[in-house]
Write a protein that holds these residues in place. Structure first.
Motif, mmCIF file in Angstrom:
data_model
loop_
_atom_site.group_PDB
_atom_site.id
_atom_site.type_symbol
_atom_site.label_atom_id
_atom_site.label_comp_id
_atom_site.label_asym_id
_atom_site.label_seq_id
_atom_site.Cartn_x
_atom_site.Cartn_y
_atom_site.Cartn_z
ATOM 1 N N THR A 195 41.235 37.843 43.514
ATOM 2 C CA THR A 195 40.594 37.661 42.213
ATOM 3 C C THR A 195 39.081 37.728 42.326
ATOM 4 O O THR A 195 38.400 38.349 41.493
ATOM 5 C CB THR A 195 41.040 36.326 41.585
ATOM 6 O OG1 THR A 195 42.458 36.369 41.344
ATOM 7 C CG2 THR A 195 40.327 36.065 40.273
ATOM 8 N N ARG A 198 38.052 41.250 42.573
ATOM 9 C CA ARG A 198 38.100 41.926 41.270
ATOM 10 C C ARG A 198 36.864 41.580 40.441
ATOM 11 O O ARG A 198 36.277 42.447 39.780
ATOM 12 C CB ARG A 198 39.387 41.537 40.534
ATOM 13 C CG ARG A 198 39.578 42.278 39.219
ATOM 14 C CD ARG A 198 40.889 41.893 38.550
ATOM 15 N NE ARG A 198 42.037 42.404 39.281
ATOM 16 C CZ ARG A 198 42.557 43.618 39.112
ATOM 17 N NH1 ARG A 198 42.012 44.455 38.231
ATOM 18 N NH2 ARG A 198 43.604 43.990 39.795
ATOM 19 N N PHE A 207 37.983 38.991 35.190
ATOM 20 C CA PHE A 207 38.589 37.661 35.095
ATOM 21 C C PHE A 207 39.174 37.387 33.714
ATOM 22 O O PHE A 207 40.285 36.854 33.600
ATOM 23 C CB PHE A 207 37.544 36.601 35.436
ATOM 24 C CG PHE A 207 38.068 35.185 35.480
ATOM 25 C CD1 PHE A 207 38.776 34.731 36.578
ATOM 26 C CD2 PHE A 207 37.839 34.303 34.436
ATOM 27 C CE1 PHE A 207 39.250 33.420 36.629
ATOM 28 C CE2 PHE A 207 38.304 32.999 34.471
ATOM 29 C CZ PHE A 207 39.015 32.554 35.577
ATOM 30 N N VAL A 212 44.365 39.593 35.737
ATOM 31 C CA VAL A 212 44.091 38.193 36.033
ATOM 32 C C VAL A 212 44.254 37.337 34.783
ATOM 33 O O VAL A 212 44.913 36.275 34.808
ATOM 34 C CB VAL A 212 42.677 38.026 36.630
ATOM 35 C CG1 VAL A 212 42.313 36.546 36.756
ATOM 36 C CG2 VAL A 212 42.592 38.706 37.993
ATOM 37 N N ALA A 382 47.070 34.557 40.624
ATOM 38 C CA ALA A 382 45.633 34.840 40.663
ATOM 39 C C ALA A 382 44.864 33.874 41.555
ATOM 40 O O ALA A 382 43.662 34.058 41.772
ATOM 41 C CB ALA A 382 45.052 34.784 39.248
#
Length: 528
Positions: A195, A198, A207, A212, A382
């Motif tokens: 996460t 990302r 996010f 996620v 996540a």
């Protein structure tokens, strides 16, 4: 001056930059950023992201944050409210009809929308110098490759094991083999690493939108939450004008409500009427006055404090010196209050970071899950542990801090920043849930009235009036305890050390930064 015959640590002195955090890995990450040419904001983001991995019970990307920032070390302080709101479908009536009188910490209804990641990205967009991926790299590395638990982290983790067992995904990630890791054990969070990577690539959209966000919504709705993808996409931190009050020539800045920073300012306004410098710093009278000022200020908080738009008493009134004088007149220097309302106070914990760079940009940054491991609800897919900030809402329809759709709850976490004569002078914060205004008042009076350096100010023994009962740390002198009891205070030993803080003071004339880190945590101050 420090007495070198006793255990302790010296303040850290530097000229180019200084950092103070509650964990050595975070302090090192921040210092590395400064030495590589990053600014104070860059360093603070790197530190906070690292703390979200290595102190996972204290903070996380599923929580909230607040920031105070003094560009170029001036007095034009900027505030950022990174606290999330209740879901659009949140309903006070529904919870009351279900027979609830309060929101349980481990309930999905305690999970307001997490605002921290959005705030990091807003702060970085406006003031960052280095790429976000570079700043998140240390956190990603610790999550992917593992980190050994430090002493305070391991101690807290073990105490929180029963809470983690209530959620299968949390237990799987944080209780390997069914047990809390011990000090020195290596712990990994690979889903959290994914996460963070990302977010490093995509920013806030990585996010709050896409896979996620979808995973987080599923986790919460499966437990009865009313969160939606639209709620996550709508999260937006708010740039705010800090509130402030003067204390003996120093201007103390705080975030406005929904933050409880006004409570610390009210305490300082009350205490300003006493000649504290003429009292023993660890004496009974100084401590008694602090206790009584705190009781009055917290009673104000519990009656009136809420999200800014819901305040029913003007903020100017709560900040006024005249009102503080009215409260001060109620204090008897020789006798504790006979009647004290149930303040409903408790300690919890979080992380706080302060950074000053070579240009004297000064950051005061706090990031939190509220209670230990927040709500205890983990989105395992996540790697996101959700905070419990919604538990602060009241389910009383007449209270200004009542639950409502898209509303922010009253928040305990509060960064502090002090300016004087047109310049930033002190970046500071003291963690500890409800304790924080007490901690702010204690630290600043140590620095200003007693001329302690940041480390000595943080080391100083603490007390916390929860209502009728006053918690005291073991290090408070016996004669002080006796003096408090003679005044009618009911004392008990604090179950654990009260709070934890960080502080950096700027001496512009000498070109010197002096930093301290609370011995109640695992952290350290560093500079170069």
């Amino acid at each position: 001056m420090r007495d070198f015959d006793f255990p302790g640590r010296s303040a850290v002195h530097a000229t180019n930059g200084a950092v103070a955090t509650s964990h050595p890995y975070a302090s090192l990450a921040a210092l590395d950023v400064l030495r590589a040419g990053g600014g104070a904001v860059d360093a603070a983001i790197a530190a906070v992201a690292t703390l979200c991995v290595v102190e996972p019970h204290m903070t996380g990307i599923g929580g909230d944050c607040f920031v105070l920032y003094a560009p170029n070390g001036g007095d034009a302080v900027v505030g950022l409210n990174g606290s999330g709101r209740a879901p659009a479908a949140a309903s006070l009536e529904t919870l009351r009809e279900a027979g609830l009188s309060e929101i349980e910490v481990t309930s999905p209804h305690a999970v307001t929308l997490p605002g921290a990641v959005d705030a990091w990205c807003r702060l970085h967009e406006r003031y960052g110098r280095r790429e976000l991926a570079e700043l998140l790299a240390p956190a990603i590395g610790y999550a992917r490759d593992g980190y050994p638990l430090h002493a305070r982290v391991a101690s807290d983790w073990a105490e929180l094991a029963p809470k983690l067992r209530r959620n299968a995904e949390a237990a799987a990630d944080f209780l390997p083999g069914g047990l809390a890791p011990r000090e020195g054990d290596l712990h990994r969070q690979p889903a959290l690493a994914d996460t963070l990577e990302r977010i490093a690539r995509e920013g806030r959209s990585g996010f709050y939108e896409g896979p996620v966000a979808e995973a987080m919504v599923r986790s919460l709705r499966d437990l009865g939450g009313v969160h939606s993808l639209e709620d996550f996409a709508a999260v937006a931190g708010e740039w705010v004008t800090p509130i402030a009050s003067d204390y003996r020539g120093h201007r103390v800045h705080q975030i406005p409500p929904n933050n409880q920073g006004v409570v610390a300012l009210a305490m300082l306004n009350i205490l300003e009427g006493y000649d504290l410098a003429g009292l023993a710093p660890l004496g009974a009278l100084r401590t008694h006055l602090e206790i009584e000022a705190g009781r009055l200020a917290y009673d104000m908080r519990n009656r009136h404090l809420a999200d800014g738009g819901s305040l029913e008493v003007p903020l100017e009134r709560l900040l006024s010196k005249d009102w503080a004088g009215e409260l001060r007149d109620k204090i008897d220097p020789e006798q504790a209050f006979a009647e004290i309302p149930d303040l409903g106070l408790a300690t919890s914990d979080t992380v706080y970071v302060t950074v000053v760079d070579r240009d004297r940009n000064t950051v005061s940054f706090i990031n939190s899950l509220f209670h230990g491991f927040g709500s205890g609800i983990l989105c395992g897919e996540a790697g996101v542990m959700f905070h419990s900030r919604g538990a602060s809402f009241r389910l009383d329809p007449a209270h200004p801090n009542r639950l409502a759709p898209n509303k922010r709850p009253m928040h305990t976490i509060m960064p502090g920043l002090v300016t004087r004569d047109g310049r930033a002078e002190i970046g500071y914060g003291v963690m500890g849930g409800d304790y924080q205004p007490f901690g702010h008042a204690r630290l600043l009076t140590n620095l200003i009235d007693y001329a302690m350096d940041p480390q000595a100010g943080l080391d100083c023994p603490r007390v916390f009036a929860l209502g009728q009962r006053v918690e005291v740390e073991k290090s408070l002198p016996g004669e002080t305890l006796a003096g408090l009891q003679r005044r009618g205070h009911s004392l008990s030993l604090a179950g654990q050390a009260l709070g934890g803080g960080q502080c950096i003071r700027i001496d512009h004339a000498r070109g010197l930064l002096t930093a301290g880190s609370d011995p109640r945590k695992d952290g350290c101050a560093l500079g170069y």
